[in-house]
Structure formats: C-alpha cells, structure tokens
Write an enzyme that holds these catalytic residues in place. Structure first.
Site, PDB file in Angstrom:
ATOM      1  CG  HIS A 495      -1.729   1.234   1.393  1.00 48.13           C
ATOM      2  ND1 HIS A 495      -3.061   1.312   1.040  1.00 48.13           N
ATOM      3  CD2 HIS A 495      -1.415   2.462   1.887  1.00 48.13           C
ATOM      4  CE1 HIS A 495      -3.516   2.528   1.297  1.00 48.13           C
ATOM      5  NE2 HIS A 495      -2.525   3.246   1.815  1.00 48.13           N
ATOM      6  CD  GLU A 496       1.719   3.780   3.679  1.00 51.95           C
ATOM      7  OE1 GLU A 496       2.080   4.847   3.131  1.00 51.95           O
ATOM      8  OE2 GLU A 496       0.627   3.658   4.268  1.00 51.95           O
ATOM      9  CG  HIS A 499       0.522   6.512  -0.446  1.00 52.25           C
ATOM     10  ND1 HIS A 499      -0.544   7.218  -0.960  1.00 52.25           N
ATOM     11  CD2 HIS A 499       0.054   5.903   0.682  1.00 52.25           C
ATOM     12  CE1 HIS A 499      -1.609   7.040  -0.187  1.00 52.25           C
ATOM     13  NE2 HIS A 499      -1.267   6.239   0.809  1.00 52.25           N
ATOM     14  CG  HIS A 502       0.226   9.271  -6.656  1.00 51.93           C
ATOM     15  ND1 HIS A 502      -0.945   9.480  -5.950  1.00 51.93           N
ATOM     16  CD2 HIS A 502       0.062   9.942  -7.818  1.00 51.93           C
ATOM     17  CE1 HIS A 502      -1.759  10.229  -6.657  1.00 51.93           C
ATOM     18  NE2 HIS A 502      -1.173  10.523  -7.791  1.00 51.93           N
TER      19      HIS A 502
END
Length: 711
Positions: A495-496, A499, A502
């Site tokens: 998940h991280e 980020h 991104h």
C-alpha cells in the site's frame, strides 16, 4: 504582540540578508542554507543537527516573506510569470528545511524536536496567514484569475491559476478587518492544539504499553513476539521483563494470539483508554476545543460546518454525499459483524466457556474461527514473509514487471537512523527516476501507523526529481533474527509503496501539483490499487518463500489465504465506518453544538448511527484519532472507503486486461499516476478507466448488499 514581533524580526532578517555574503558564510555552519549536493538533492542527514532547525526555519520564513513582499509590491503589471509562477518558486529554503523537520518529527523525534514543533506551530500558522491575507498579493492573483482565459496558456498553467485563486479564497483572502484578526487567532491556536494532540498520542502510546512480569501470561505468542517484548522492556528500562508496545489503532496484533483472557483485557483497555483518563497527555478537552475552533473558522469563512468547508474541495463535494454513502453501507456492515460475532460466541460456548464475546476476545476467536473455516493459522504465513524478500522480490518485483523499474541499493548515502535503507529507482533503460527511503521498524520516538512523505518533490519548473520515504511500524526482532511479517504488514508495505509510486512517477511542471498533491479522498486510491499485487500469483511465487529453507509458500496454504480474503469483512468495515462517521460527527457540528464531554458524545454518536456494537470499537477513538485531530484527515477519514470504490473498480480493469503486464502499468502511469494534481481527480480516473467509477466491485469485495450508488 509576540507574534507580530517575531514576524517583524523575521522580515528584518530577510531584508538585511537577501542574497548577500553573510548567507554564504553561514552556509558552512548550517546544511540547510545551500541546496544539497547529494544525488537528487537528498538531505545530508549526516550533517543535520537539532540546532540547525531553528535558525534555518527562521531564515526560511524570512526569505519567503521577502519574496512574497517583492511579488506583492512589484511595480510591474501582474502576469502569470511574475505572480503565479513566482509564487510556486518562492520559499525554497523554507520548503527544504520544513520537509526534513516535519518528516523527522514524525519518524525520529526527540525532546528538542518536539519543543521546536510546539514553539513554531503558531509561527508557521502566522507565516501562512501573512501570505494568504496579503491584500496586494491577492489582488494580483485575482486580476490574473479574472483574465485567465485571454492569456493563451496551456491547461496546466490555467489550473495553477485556478488552484492558487481557490487556495487564497478558501484561506480567507476575501475577509476584511476584524475578521482577518479572528482568523489569525483561530489558526494560531489550532496549530498549537494539533501539535499538542499529536505529541500526547505519541507519549501516551509509549507510556501505556502493557508490562508483563510472568512469561506464562504471554502464552500463545510466538517466540519472536516474546523476544520482541523482552527487547522493548529493556529499551524502555521497564522493571517488568516483558513489554507489549501499543500500535496506533484500537486493536492490537497480540490480541489475536494471547491465550490469557485477563491479559488480553488489560492490553485492550490500555489501548482504548489512551489519552482519556486524566494526566498530562489527556486529549479530551483538546478534541472539544479543536472541534469548536474549526467550526468557528468555517463559519467565519462562510460555511455552516468544518465538514462542509473541507468537503467542498474534495471529489465528494458535499456532506450529504459522504453521509449517504457511509450510512447506506453501515447497516450491512454491522449485520455482517454480528453474524461473525455469533459464530465466535458459539465457539466460546463449545469450548465450555460462559462469558460474552468482548472487544479483547474478537481477534483471538476470529483467528480460531479462521483456522476452523480455512484450516490455517495466520501465524503459519509469517515464515514466508521475510521483510527483505517482501520488499525486493515482492514490492520491487511487481513494480519492475508493471512499470519496468529497476532498484539499486545505495549504501553510500547518509540516513537519519541506522535501520533506514536507501534505493535509487531507475527507469527500464537505466535513466534515474528518484530515490526511495525505506524506514520500516517501530521505535519509541516514531509515530504510529504507516505513511509516505516527500523530502524532495518532482518539478520541471525547479528541475527536481523526487526523494520519497515510506514508513511502517514493524516490530524489530532481536539481533541476528529475521524480520518475519504478518500478512497485514505485507499488504501495508505494498500500500505505502503505491503512494511512493505516485510521488516517483510525478511528471508535472509545477510543485503545487507534484505527486500526491491531490484531494484527500483521491490520494489513497493509487496506493490501494497497488495492494492487489501482494496476492497476485506470480508476485507471491517470487517473494513468499520460507526464510530458512527457501521453499515457496505451499499452494494449499496460498489457496487458503486467498479463500479467506473476505473473512472478517464485517469487523473490518464496521470498525472503519465507526471511525469515519465519528470524524464526520465531530466536524458536522456548529460551534454551539460542540459537546462538553468528548466520550459521552462519542458514545451517543455511535448509538445513534447503530454502530455501538461493543465487541467492535471504532478503529480509532476520539482521543487518539490523530488522523483527524493532528493530521490532514479532518472530515476526511471517509477517504479510504471513497478511494476504495475507485480501487476495486480499477482492480477489475487490470484483471480484464491481463493483470501484471507492462502495457497495463504504462497506461495507469500515463493517464493517472504521472499527472499528480494537474487535472481534476475524477477526470484522471475517467481517462484511465474509460468511464465513471462503479461501486459494485467494492460491494462484492466487502461482502455488502448492493443498493448504494456510485459517486
């Protein structure tokens, strides 16, 4: 008077030392005064000391104010370049030092950093107010905004004008006279309270770890977990030989394994009573005061509530939209949770026990129920999830397959803590893309949870490439022992890194739009999509290998993991919705509706919403809900579920188009990940997906009844 004096002193420093020789002289003493010469302008952590922050922050604000005054008071007619672009270029030193300061205040704090944070919180608020409430500056921004269609600019330029104007207006630029002074006072006080709330949670979480004197009371925990408890006790100087440190959520990982019910209860209560039982770290009154001040500020800015103010600038747009989605999902979620509870209660009875399922029992019996239904224990997975394997052969492998990325360990670059690792990220052809900083272990001086941050943002205007950090809170094993992860920790790592992608893929001109500078209810979407690769068969086969034997995770065990993915969705959705709706309840109040008793308000809110199911407390209770009272998620915690609608729909797209292949990654990167905030968020989704989002995949994933509407 103190605030004005500090700002006057700062402005005086800026005017006396704008670009002169004195700056160059001081640069040798303070590493922040010059741009880092390390690759990608990575901060020189080995040279940065606590005493560098105050002078660098002070000078940074001073230089920024001088730049702002020069823009605002320019004799030249306002233009896109001399006003809007100049604003985006301004504050380089302040950005440089504040990025490091705030990131390390969360990841590696100490008493000195906490003091600086408290002292500077109102100064930062005043500094921001001095910019957005500068009438001459706003007049120039407004002039350009009104003429924007005639300037012959491209879409990103146009959006920068609109966002600047909107930011100024929402920050109070149109207020006059006494209202401006009221806003400044409110902002300064809120900055103080948010800092205090955050530090209280950190200190209380450390103070409330569960001390255990008898090893027998730890029955059920793995040897690794018991060793970690020993290590934690020694590190804290505890008189007891064992210490179970608290994580930031209401639920605690050890609750799934501890066999002693009384010990489970003590651990559970230590968690949910944080900052609510008196003492110097009590947050009850802080939450009340913040809710009232936020409501007053919203009213001053022309909004009925803080939630209305915040949601106007999100993709959701309105309070009604958010309320409708979550309240439609809540009954089905609670019904699922009650069905799960009934199964566990039957298991308790079958064991010859006569107690009623409580919050401290849930994780333990959910684990037993999972074993019964799917014939496996979650702890069976951990030997296959060794941290370095998960990172390099899982997370990095998936990114390589999907986007062609290559990762090179950089041991030559300085770090702020010995466990931190740095990787250079390169494109498929070897072109350098950025740096990735990995900080995965829990520490007493590190805030709870997991997050991503930027030390350097990508910008074509500034010629910068990204330096991105990921932070988790995995318990560090004893020296020489492997770091074996839970399945939840594995998912969190993926998940991280979503980020991080991104931020790394950002390909915009202006820093205002770089990376994750998107609406709060959109920012979690790409990271949630990246979670899908944690269980993608070819990715799992590459990283899920036994840390001793190197054997691949057995297909039978893997099948059980995948079959059990929907297990416990009643609990997961209910605890999340309880927290998200509690956030909305606090922030949909007018100032005169704010309660005097925080816990009574919380209890009544959950009861009114039908979410007062004792075995499933909110994921965060009000007094340690840092997301909304100390972070950037006030009236925005709904964002995780809102983003999951987009996520679940996007996962379906990947599956429909062949899954983990380069063409799919390139499409996702080109249409969405690289664009940051340079276009409207939902327009980016439409460009990627080819249509508006559909909620059906989320309902199926969560095991909820259909009937809710898409957004």
């Amino acid at each position: 008077m103190m605030k004005q004096a500090l700002m006057a002193a700062a402005l005086g420093l800026a005017l006396s030392l704008p670009f002169g020789a004195a700056q160059a002289t001081n640069a040798a003493d303070n590493p922040f005064y010059t741009v880092s010469e390390l690759p990608f302008q990575m901060p020189p952590f080995d040279k940065i000391k606590d005493e560098h922050y105050v002078p660098a922050l002070t000078r940074g604000m001073a230089e920024h104010r001088a730049e702002i005054e020069a823009i605002a008071n320019s004799k030249d007619a306002p233009s896109f370049e001399n006003t809007i672009v100049a604003l985006d270029k301004s504050g380089a030193l302040l950005t440089r030092v504040s990025n490091v300061f705030f990131n390390l205040s969360g990841a590696n704090t100490n008493d000195e950093l906490q003091k600086i944070q408290r002292d500077f919180a109102p100064q930062f608020a005043a500094h921001q107010d001095a910019i957005v409430l500068n009438e001459a500056l706003f007049k120039r921004v407004e002039t350009i905004y009104q003429a924007r269609q005639k300037l012959g600019l491209n879409d990103e330029d146009q959006r920068l004008i609109v966002r600047n104007y909107t930011d100024f207006v929402r920050a109070g630029a149109k207020l006059q006279g006494e209202q401006r002074e009221q806003l400044k006072t409110l902002n300064a006080r809120l900055a103080e309270l948010q800092t205090q709330f955050s530090q209280n949670v950190l200190n209380e979480t450390n103070a409330r770890g569960l001390s255990v004197s008898d090893k027998a009371e730890l029955a059920g925990l793995s040897e690794e977990a018991i060793t970690a408890a020993e290590t934690a006790a020694k590190a804290k100087g505890s008189e007891a030989p064992y210490l179970i440190a608290l994580m930031n959520t209401s639920g605690q990982p050890a609750l799934a394994s501890l066999e002693n019910r009384e010990v489970r209860q003590r651990l559970f209560e230590a968690s949910i009573l944080r900052s609510s039982s008196g003492g110097e770290h009590d947050n009850r009154q802080l939450a009340i005061e913040m809710a009232k001040l936020r409501a007053q500020r919203a009213n001053l800015l022309g909004y009925p509530t803080h939630a209305a103010y915040m949601l106007e600038d999100q993709t959701a747009r309105s309070v009604d939209t958010v309320n409708k989605m979550m309240r439609e999902l809540a009954p089905a979620a609670v019904a699922n949770a009650r069905r799960e509870a009934a199964e566990m209660q039957a298991m308790i009875k079958a064991d010859g026990k006569d107690f009623e399922l409580a919050g401290w029992d849930w994780a333990y019996y959910a684990n037993k129920l999972r074993q019964k239904k799917y014939n496996f224990d979650a702890s069976e997975l951990r030997p296959y999830f060794e941290l370095n394997n998960v990172l390099e052969k899982g997370v990095f492998y998936a990114a390589g397959q999907l986007y062609g990325l290559q990762f090179e360990r950089r041991t030559d670059l300085p770090v702020y803590q010995e466990d931190v690792q740095v990787y250079q990220v390169n494109e498929a052809d070897g072109t350098p893309l950025g740096l990735f900083i990995a900080d995965f272990y829990a520490r007493a001086n590190k805030r709870g949870g997991a997050w991503m941050n930027e030390y350097v943002s990508q910008s074509k205007l500034l010629g910068t490439q990204p330096v991105i950090g990921n932070h988790l809170n995995i318990p560090k094993p004893a020296a020489g022992q492997p770091t074996l992860m839970t399945f939840d920790e594995v998912t969190t790592l993926f998940h991280e890194f979503g980020h991080a992608l991104h931020g790394l893929f950002s390909d915009v001109r202006y820093p205002r739009f770089a990376g994750t500078n998107v609406p709060t209810d959109f920012v979690e979407y790409p990271s949630q999509v990246n979670e899908m690769w944690a269980t993608w068969p070819s990715v799992l086969a590459n990283y899920a290998k036994h840390y001793k034997t190197g054997e691949q995770i057995p297909q039978e065990l893997l099948d059980k993991v995948l079959a059990a993915e929907q297990f416990g969705q009643g609990f997961a959705t209910t605890e999340y919705l309880a927290a998200a709706l509690l956030d909305q309840a606090w922030h949909q109040l007018s100032a005169d509706q704010v309660p005097t008793d925080a816990l009574a308000f919380e209890a009544k809110t959950l009861q009114d919403l039908g979410l007062d199911f004792a075995p499933v407390p909110p994921r965060y209770r009000s007094t340690y809900f840092s997301h909304i009272f100390a972070g950037g998620y006030s009236a925005g915690y709904y964002s995780y579920l809102w983003s999951e609608v987009l996520d679940a729909d996007s996962v379906e797209w990947f599956k429909e188009n062949g899954g983990l292949k380069r063409a799919n990654g390139d499409h996702f990167r080109k249409t969405l990940l690289s664009r940051g905030g340079s276009e409207e968020a939902l327009e980016l989704f439409n460009q990627f997906r080819g249509r508006a989002p559909d909620i059906a995949p989320l309902l199926q994933r969560r095991g909820l009844a259909s009937g809710a509407t898409a957004h």
